[in-house]
Write a protein that holds these residues in place. Structure first.
Motif, PDB file in Angstrom:
ATOM      1  N   ASN A   1      14.850   1.686  40.032  1.00 10.87           N
ATOM      2  CA  ASN A   1      14.090   0.551  40.571  1.00 10.87           C
ATOM      3  C   ASN A   1      13.493   0.847  41.945  1.00 10.87           C
ATOM      4  O   ASN A   1      13.720   0.116  42.918  1.00 10.87           O
ATOM      5  N   ASP A   2      12.764   1.941  42.022  1.00 10.21           N
ATOM      6  CA  ASP A   2      12.033   2.335  43.236  1.00 10.21           C
ATOM      7  C   ASP A   2      12.951   2.715  44.407  1.00 10.21           C
ATOM      8  O   ASP A   2      12.501   2.781  45.550  1.00 10.21           O
ATOM      9  N   SER A   3      14.208   2.981  44.123  1.00 13.16           N
ATOM     10  CA  SER A   3      15.135   3.423  45.165  1.00 13.16           C
ATOM     11  C   SER A   3      15.844   4.692  44.711  1.00 13.16           C
ATOM     12  O   SER A   3      16.163   4.855  43.522  1.00 13.16           O
ATOM     13  N   VAL A   4      16.087   5.592  45.654  1.00 14.29           N
ATOM     14  CA  VAL A   4      16.840   6.808  45.346  1.00 14.29           C
ATOM     15  C   VAL A   4      18.325   6.490  45.451  1.00 14.29           C
ATOM     16  O   VAL A   4      18.822   6.101  46.521  1.00 14.29           O
ATOM     17  N   VAL A   5      19.054   6.657  44.342  1.00 13.91           N
ATOM     18  CA  VAL A   5      20.483   6.319  44.323  1.00 13.91           C
ATOM     19  C   VAL A   5      21.376   7.554  44.340  1.00 13.91           C
ATOM     20  O   VAL A   5      22.565   7.457  44.646  1.00 13.91           O
ATOM     21  N   ILE A   6      20.816   8.714  43.987  1.00 13.81           N
ATOM     22  CA  ILE A   6      21.574   9.971  44.029  1.00 13.81           C
ATOM     23  C   ILE A   6      20.645  11.069  44.532  1.00 13.81           C
ATOM     24  O   ILE A   6      19.496  11.168  44.098  1.00 13.81           O
ATOM     25  N   THR A   7      21.133  11.879  45.454  1.00 10.50           N
ATOM     26  CA  THR A   7      20.409  13.063  45.915  1.00 10.50           C
ATOM     27  C   THR A   7      21.337  14.264  45.792  1.00 10.50           C
ATOM     28  O   THR A   7      22.525  14.166  46.101  1.00 10.50           O
ATOM     29  N   SER A   8      20.790  15.369  45.341  1.00 11.22           N
ATOM     30  CA  SER A   8      21.613  16.573  45.181  1.00 11.22           C
ATOM     31  C   SER A   8      20.807  17.821  45.490  1.00 11.22           C
ATOM     32  O   SER A   8      19.619  17.903  45.171  1.00 11.22           O
ATOM     33  N   LYS A   9      21.463  18.781  46.101  1.00 11.17           N
ATOM     34  CA  LYS A   9      20.876  20.112  46.213  1.00 11.17           C
ATOM     35  C   LYS A   9      20.852  20.749  44.823  1.00 11.17           C
ATOM     36  O   LYS A   9      21.734  20.477  43.994  1.00 11.17           O
ATOM     37  N   VAL A  10      19.856  21.587  44.578  1.00 10.92           N
ATOM     38  CA  VAL A  10      19.814  22.339  43.322  1.00 10.92           C
ATOM     39  C   VAL A  10      19.458  23.785  43.607  1.00 10.92           C
ATOM     40  O   VAL A  10      18.925  24.122  44.667  1.00 10.92           O
TER      41      VAL A  10
END
Length: 563
Positions: free
Chosen positions: A339-348
């Protein structure tokens, strides 16, 4: 009968002569045509438009040596349908829609566009002359040129905002023979009716948060942009002498080194390079490397090109769903949007330049705990087969098994490896466990490249700033949060129906080291894309072009672009 034949013959001769004279009249475009009665101007512009379009049709869209109608087919179709009437002025006065179009072109940079692509220089000069000089205001040729250029600019802007510029002509909307009547002409009619172009242009831009967020921050970047054009340094290089010349010239542009046409010796060039590195807080070793070259190439005009390309890449995305996973290769990052929000961020960790991670659009369909790894044929051919020719015990040392297609284990010492060059008739499998290259979790999605998202047994590599290190798959540091999000999302989608798994069951299977395949009820859309910049807080961050993909597009589509 004889007289009838002669009459037909005479008429035919006159028709041929008339056609000849008509064609000849379109070989030259008049430089000036003064209309002394303002009420007659619009009719004269209409006559001129018709004449100029005939000329342009035989000259590749050119009006004269300095003006070419880029979207001639669309422009011609519009005026033919509009009875060749001018639309941007009335009796020697600009219409409000013309003012709107002039303003849009002037600030096209705010949209990642180059004003020069839309006749800005010619239109600005012509508009100034018309407003300052009464004789030019009476010149029907000046108004005709302005009308045609503004219409061409409208059509090209419409195309570039809708689909971007980094698209082959064969798949572009302008190659569609029905697009003029179904899209371009109705959009121009709407703009004329509303007396402004802004609403029409905004209606064709992509409706996604990635595009909107980047464009929102672009205005501030443009307002503070240094438009100095520096020499772009290509790296890696083939011609070392040419590279040194370019490097010396680029350092001089930064005010470092003596202003001489002669190439300094290697010691002097290294000293100049160290001075540049110190100035930009780089490792001052006097050696050329990716970090130094990337800094040399990170001037504002080059950054603007990255923004322009990224905005165009956003235009190529399908409509974004409510929830999705976005892997940005140059950023070495994965984000889960909800819903237009970042809920998880991860390095890859992504593919090396020699084995790049492919761009794709798919959806995560299942997950596997403690997966086996069936090694791709490309890795077997390149890495494993040469090692087996030296030592058949290589597989055991790596925890690999040689398996036939019936699932039976094959003894690698029983194989004459010397006779295989391009591949082998068996599978090589690495068993599950924490030593497995896939780690303890894998996310599968349909794609033709045999790639997936997964954990890794080399988790220490996430500490590296440069993480283009894999054979093409994407290793995810925060895989656990992604798995639990999918479980939660699946549970909501099930709407009360009991699923075969949940977050707790995933934790139990991992704790027990159970190998399980988990089928996802609501597939989670996945995009693996290549964006060398993106919005962050109130500014734009830039990433290295690790696959030289942007450089290729710049050379193909933006080589001559400037302000």
């Amino acid at each position: 009968m004889f007289h009838k034949f002669n009459l037909i013959k005479v008429i035919s001769i006159f028709l041929i002569l008339g056609i000849g004279v008509g064609c000849h009249s379109h070989k030259e475009i008049k430089e000036k045509e003064i209309v002394k009665v303002p009420e007659n101007m619009d009719d004269q512009i209409s006559d001129n438009i018709k004449s100029v379009l005939v000329f342009a049709s035989s000259s590749g869209g050119k009006i004269n040596d300095s003006i070419q109608l880029t979207e001639f087919r669309l422009v011609n179709a519009f005026y033919n349908k509009n009875n060749f009437r001018g639309i941007w002025s009335t009796t020697e006065q600009w219409n409000p829609v013309a003012d709107s179009m002039f303003q849009f072109i002037k600030y096209a940079k705010y949209y990642g566009l180059y004003p020069k692509d839309y006749h800005f220089k010619e239109l600005k000069k012509l508009r100034a002359r018309i407003e300052a000089d009464s004789m030019t205001r009476m010149d029907a040729v000046a108004w005709t040129k302005a009308d045609l250029m503004l219409t061409d600019a409208f059509m090209k802007t419409l195309k570039d905002l809708k689909e971007g510029r980094i698209i082959d002509d064969s798949v572009s909307i302008v190659s569609n023979p029905t697009a003029a009547d179904s899209f371009f002409i109705p959009k121009l009619d709407t703009a004329l009716l509303s007396k402004t172009v802004t609403g029409v242009f905004q209606s064709v831009e992509p409706n996604n948060i990635l595009y909107d967020s980047l464009k929102e921050r672009l205005r501030d970047f443009v307002d503070h942009m240094d438009t100095t054009k520096f020499l772009y340094i290509s790296y890696p290089f083939i011609d070392s002498l040419q590279f040194c010349r370019d490097l010396h010239k680029r350092l001089k542009q930064s005010g470092i080194g003596k202003d001489t046409t002669e190439l300094p010796d290697s010691v002097t060039l290294s000293k100049e390079l160290r001075n540049y590195q110190k100035k930009h807080h780089l490792t001052a070793d006097g050696k050329v490397g990716p970090e130094t070259v990337n800094t040399l190439n990170s001037y504002d005009l080059e950054k603007f090109r990255k923004i322009a390309i990224t905005l165009d890449r956003y235009k190529g995305l399908p409509p974004l769903p409510e929830n999705f996973v976005m892997v940005n290769i140059p950023a070495f990052s994965l984000k889960v949007w909800d819903n237009d929000s970042v809920v998880i961020t991860s390095k890859v960790i992504v593919g090396k330049p020699l084995t790049p991670t492919p761009l794709l659009t798919s959806a995560i369909s299942n997950m596997v705990t403690f997966p086996n790894w069936t090694i791709p044929a490309s890795i077997i051919k390149k890495d494993i087969l040469p090692a087996l020719k030296v030592d058949p015990g290589y597989l055991a040392s790596k925890g690999f098994s040689l398996v036939d297609y019936h699932g039976e284990t094959v003894d690698p010492y029983s194989v004459n490896w010397a006779k295989y060059e391009k591949g082998i008739p068996w599978k090589i499998v690495q068993g599950s466990g924490d030593d497995n290259a896939l780690g303890i979790f894998k996310f599968n999605f349909n794609n033709p490249y045999s790639v997936y998202l997964h954990d890794t047994n080399q988790r220490y590599l996430f500490a590296n700033s440069y993480r283009a290190l894999s054979h093409g798959c994407v290793r995810v540091q925060n895989w656990e949060a992604l798995a639990f999000y999918i479980a939660k999302n699946d549970s909501i989608a099930a709407n009360g129906r009991k699923l075969s798994y949940n977050e707790d069951s995933i934790k139990t299977w991992i704790a027990n080291e159970d190998r399980k395949t988990i089928f996802v009820h609501k597939k989670l859309p996945l995009f693996i894309q290549y964006f060398t910049c993106e919005p962050k807080d109130d500014h734009i961050v830039f990433y290295n072009d690790i696959y030289n993909s942007d450089q290729f597009l710049e050379e193909k589509y933006f080589a001559d672009k400037s302000f």
